[in-house]
Design a protein around this motif. Structure first.
Motif, PDB file in Angstrom:
ATOM      1  N   GLU A 294      13.179  -4.916   4.783  1.00 38.46           N
ATOM      2  CA  GLU A 294      11.815  -5.310   4.430  1.00 38.46           C
ATOM      3  C   GLU A 294      11.506  -4.952   2.980  1.00 38.46           C
ATOM      4  O   GLU A 294      10.872  -5.729   2.269  1.00 38.46           O
ATOM      5  CB  GLU A 294      10.806  -4.653   5.370  1.00 38.46           C
ATOM      6  CG  GLU A 294       9.375  -5.108   5.094  1.00 38.46           C
ATOM      7  CD  GLU A 294       8.370  -4.511   6.050  1.00 38.46           C
ATOM      8  OE1 GLU A 294       8.140  -3.272   5.986  1.00 38.46           O
ATOM      9  OE2 GLU A 294       7.813  -5.275   6.853  1.00 38.46           O
ATOM     10  N   ASP A 295      11.968  -3.787   2.524  1.00 36.11           N
ATOM     11  CA  ASP A 295      11.775  -3.405   1.127  1.00 36.11           C
ATOM     12  C   ASP A 295      12.387  -4.456   0.202  1.00 36.11           C
ATOM     13  O   ASP A 295      11.785  -4.839  -0.809  1.00 36.11           O
ATOM     14  CB  ASP A 295      12.413  -2.050   0.821  1.00 36.11           C
ATOM     15  CG  ASP A 295      11.645  -0.870   1.404  1.00 36.11           C
ATOM     16  OD1 ASP A 295      10.421  -0.985   1.587  1.00 36.11           O
ATOM     17  OD2 ASP A 295      12.293   0.159   1.669  1.00 36.11           O
TER      18      ASP A 295
ATOM     19  N   PRO B 262       0.732   6.703 -13.557  1.00 37.64           N
ATOM     20  CA  PRO B 262       1.059   6.562 -14.983  1.00 37.64           C
ATOM     21  C   PRO B 262       2.129   7.539 -15.460  1.00 37.64           C
ATOM     22  O   PRO B 262       2.781   7.301 -16.464  1.00 37.64           O
ATOM     23  CB  PRO B 262      -0.268   6.799 -15.700  1.00 37.64           C
ATOM     24  CG  PRO B 262      -1.254   7.198 -14.690  1.00 37.64           C
ATOM     25  CD  PRO B 262      -0.666   6.991 -13.334  1.00 37.64           C
ATOM     26  N   ASN B 263       2.339   8.631 -14.726  1.00 37.09           N
ATOM     27  CA  ASN B 263       3.347   9.616 -15.106  1.00 37.09           C
ATOM     28  C   ASN B 263       4.739   9.311 -14.539  1.00 37.09           C
ATOM     29  O   ASN B 263       5.684  10.037 -14.810  1.00 37.09           O
ATOM     30  CB  ASN B 263       2.914  11.017 -14.657  1.00 37.09           C
ATOM     31  CG  ASN B 263       1.632  11.449 -15.338  1.00 37.09           C
ATOM     32  OD1 ASN B 263       1.475  11.243 -16.544  1.00 37.09           O
ATOM     33  ND2 ASN B 263       0.724  12.007 -14.574  1.00 37.09           N
ATOM     34  N   ILE B 264       4.828   8.273 -13.724  1.00 35.59           N
ATOM     35  CA  ILE B 264       6.116   7.891 -13.137  1.00 35.59           C
ATOM     36  C   ILE B 264       6.438   6.467 -13.591  1.00 35.59           C
ATOM     37  O   ILE B 264       5.701   5.533 -13.275  1.00 35.59           O
ATOM     38  CB  ILE B 264       6.086   7.950 -11.596  1.00 35.59           C
ATOM     39  CG1 ILE B 264       5.726   9.359 -11.117  1.00 35.59           C
ATOM     40  CG2 ILE B 264       7.428   7.512 -11.009  1.00 35.59           C
ATOM     41  CD1 ILE B 264       5.485   9.470  -9.625  1.00 35.59           C
TER      42      ILE B 264
ATOM     43  N   LYS C 214       0.823  -1.223   0.000  1.00 40.92           N
ATOM     44  CA  LYS C 214       0.000   0.000   0.000  1.00 40.92           C
ATOM     45  C   LYS C 214       0.849   1.262   0.000  1.00 40.92           C
ATOM     46  O   LYS C 214       0.397   2.313  -0.439  1.00 40.92           O
ATOM     47  CB  LYS C 214      -0.936   0.011   1.212  1.00 40.92           C
ATOM     48  CG  LYS C 214      -2.110  -0.917   1.069  1.00 40.92           C
ATOM     49  CD  LYS C 214      -3.006  -0.843   2.278  1.00 40.92           C
ATOM     50  CE  LYS C 214      -4.154  -1.836   2.119  1.00 40.92           C
ATOM     51  NZ  LYS C 214      -5.008  -1.875   3.300  1.00 40.92           N
ATOM     52  N   ARG C 215       2.076   1.162   0.492  1.00 39.19           N
ATOM     53  CA  ARG C 215       2.959   2.332   0.530  1.00 39.19           C
ATOM     54  C   ARG C 215       3.599   2.617  -0.833  1.00 39.19           C
ATOM     55  O   ARG C 215       4.132   3.699  -1.050  1.00 39.19           O
ATOM     56  CB  ARG C 215       4.059   2.120   1.577  1.00 39.19           C
ATOM     57  CG  ARG C 215       3.544   2.078   2.999  1.00 39.19           C
ATOM     58  CD  ARG C 215       4.658   2.167   4.028  1.00 39.19           C
ATOM     59  NE  ARG C 215       5.772   1.289   3.814  1.00 39.19           N
ATOM     60  CZ  ARG C 215       5.968   0.120   4.429  1.00 39.19           C
ATOM     61  NH1 ARG C 215       5.083  -0.306   5.308  1.00 39.19           N
ATOM     62  NH2 ARG C 215       7.026  -0.608   4.178  1.00 39.19           N
TER      63      ARG C 215
ATOM     64  N   PRO D 236       8.257   4.849  -2.547  1.00 44.13           N
ATOM     65  CA  PRO D 236       7.818   6.225  -2.301  1.00 44.13           C
ATOM     66  C   PRO D 236       8.951   7.239  -2.470  1.00 44.13           C
ATOM     67  O   PRO D 236      10.088   6.993  -2.072  1.00 44.13           O
ATOM     68  CB  PRO D 236       7.341   6.200  -0.847  1.00 44.13           C
ATOM     69  CG  PRO D 236       7.063   4.764  -0.552  1.00 44.13           C
ATOM     70  CD  PRO D 236       7.981   3.968  -1.425  1.00 44.13           C
ATOM     71  N   GLU D 237       8.609   8.348  -3.100  1.00 41.84           N
ATOM     72  CA  GLU D 237       9.514   9.480  -3.306  1.00 41.84           C
ATOM     73  C   GLU D 237      10.757   9.126  -4.136  1.00 41.84           C
ATOM     74  O   GLU D 237      11.816   9.726  -3.972  1.00 41.84           O
ATOM     75  CB  GLU D 237       9.917  10.087  -1.961  1.00 41.84           C
ATOM     76  CG  GLU D 237       8.719  10.601  -1.179  1.00 41.84           C
ATOM     77  CD  GLU D 237       9.085  11.124   0.192  1.00 41.84           C
ATOM     78  OE1 GLU D 237      10.266  11.456   0.419  1.00 41.84           O
ATOM     79  OE2 GLU D 237       8.175  11.195   1.028  1.00 41.84           O
ATOM     80  N   THR D 238      10.628   8.104  -5.017  1.00 40.94           N
ATOM     81  CA  THR D 238      11.733   7.723  -5.901  1.00 40.94           C
ATOM     82  C   THR D 238      11.171   7.399  -7.279  1.00 40.94           C
ATOM     83  O   THR D 238       9.962   7.356  -7.475  1.00 40.94           O
ATOM     84  CB  THR D 238      12.476   6.458  -5.404  1.00 40.94           C
ATOM     85  OG1 THR D 238      11.667   5.304  -5.643  1.00 40.94           O
ATOM     86  CG2 THR D 238      12.830   6.552  -3.935  1.00 40.94           C
ATOM     87  N   ARG D 239      12.076   7.134  -8.193  1.00 36.86           N
ATOM     88  CA  ARG D 239      11.720   6.602  -9.507  1.00 36.86           C
ATOM     89  C   ARG D 239      12.256   5.184  -9.647  1.00 36.86           C
ATOM     90  O   ARG D 239      12.363   4.648 -10.732  1.00 36.86           O
ATOM     91  CB  ARG D 239      12.267   7.508 -10.604  1.00 36.86           C
ATOM     92  CG  ARG D 239      11.639   8.901 -10.599  1.00 36.86           C
ATOM     93  CD  ARG D 239      12.189   9.821 -11.657  1.00 36.86           C
ATOM     94  NE  ARG D 239      12.089   9.308 -13.009  1.00 36.86           N
ATOM     95  CZ  ARG D 239      10.991   9.330 -13.776  1.00 36.86           C
ATOM     96  NH1 ARG D 239       9.878   9.837 -13.303  1.00 36.86           N
ATOM     97  NH2 ARG D 239      11.018   8.861 -15.008  1.00 36.86           N
ATOM     98  N   LEU D 240      12.590   4.579  -8.523  1.00 34.94           N
ATOM     99  CA  LEU D 240      13.127   3.221  -8.491  1.00 34.94           C
ATOM    100  C   LEU D 240      11.976   2.227  -8.455  1.00 34.94           C
ATOM    101  O   LEU D 240      11.174   2.225  -7.512  1.00 34.94           O
ATOM    102  CB  LEU D 240      14.019   3.044  -7.257  1.00 34.94           C
ATOM    103  CG  LEU D 240      14.619   1.661  -7.047  1.00 34.94           C
ATOM    104  CD1 LEU D 240      15.547   1.278  -8.204  1.00 34.94           C
ATOM    105  CD2 LEU D 240      15.362   1.621  -5.717  1.00 34.94           C
ATOM    106  N   THR D 241      11.897   1.391  -9.500  1.00 32.13           N
ATOM    107  CA  THR D 241      10.789   0.435  -9.552  1.00 32.13           C
ATOM    108  C   THR D 241      11.053  -0.757  -8.639  1.00 32.13           C
ATOM    109  O   THR D 241      12.182  -1.211  -8.478  1.00 32.13           O
ATOM    110  CB  THR D 241      10.527  -0.077 -10.984  1.00 32.13           C
ATOM    111  OG1 THR D 241      11.625  -0.865 -11.424  1.00 32.13           O
ATOM    112  CG2 THR D 241      10.241   1.065 -11.952  1.00 32.13           C
TER     113      THR D 241
END
Length: 178
Positions: A157-158, A115-117, A109-110, A125-130
């Motif tokens: 955990e990530d 679609p723009n990223i 959920k976090r 969150p707060e990154t462009r890292l998929t």
């Protein structure tokens, strides 16, 4: 837990190859929804037990085992004696699976899907890292320590859940053209 799971999600949560899940469905050990294969939480408990036992049982025995497990869950029985020296602790497996699924869903959920990223791929969150990029690195055998050197903001955990994510939601179809 009332959630239903795709075979890929089930494979990821119980740490079995998807092929094993599909075999259980093919042999009708685990009943499935008519149109698309979906598994119940009881099926996940059964599959996790199979992984832990690591024996090869006949199809007939596996069908009986699954049916016994479902009956035990319905009657809220916490242990199931399978054979003279073989007892299955259903409650322990259910707690373990419930914990991992609950933690994974909260983590998921976090994530950000916009679609723009990154074309709508889930990113941290707060990154462009998929998430798929990190999970794929782990799937290929990259060490978590190495990944954290490049991305120190990622928690353990990530990393754990990014790896689970790529197993639960495998890419389908042809790669996108850029």
């Amino acid at each position: 837990m009332e959630t239903i799971f795709t075979p890929s999600e089930a494979a990821a949560f119980v740490q079995l190859p998807p092929k094993r899940i599909y075999k259980e469905l093919e042999y009708k050990v685990i009943p499935s929804m008519p149109l698309a294969p979906r598994l119940t939480f009881a099926a996940l408990i059964y599959l996790r037990a199979l992984k832990e036992v690591n024996f090869t049982f006949s199809v007939d025995y596996r069908v009986r085992l699954y049916q016994q497990l479902v009956e035990a869950l319905e009657q809220q029985i916490s242990t199931l004696e399978i054979a003279k020296f073989f007892t299955l602790h259903i409650d322990a497996i259910a707690r373990e699976l419930s914990d991992i699924i609950t933690r994974f869903k909260a983590w998921e959920k976090r994530l950000v899907t916009d679609p723009n990223i990154m074309g709508g791929e889930a990113v941290f969150p707060e990154t462009r890292l998929t998430v798929r990029h990190v999970g794929s690195m782990l799937e290929r055998g990259q060490l978590p320590e190495v990944i954290r050197e490049d991305y120190p903001y990622l928690s353990l955990e990530d990393l754990e859940f990014a790896h689970l994510y790529v197993r639960a939601y495998p890419s389908v179809g042809r790669p996108k053209k850029h």
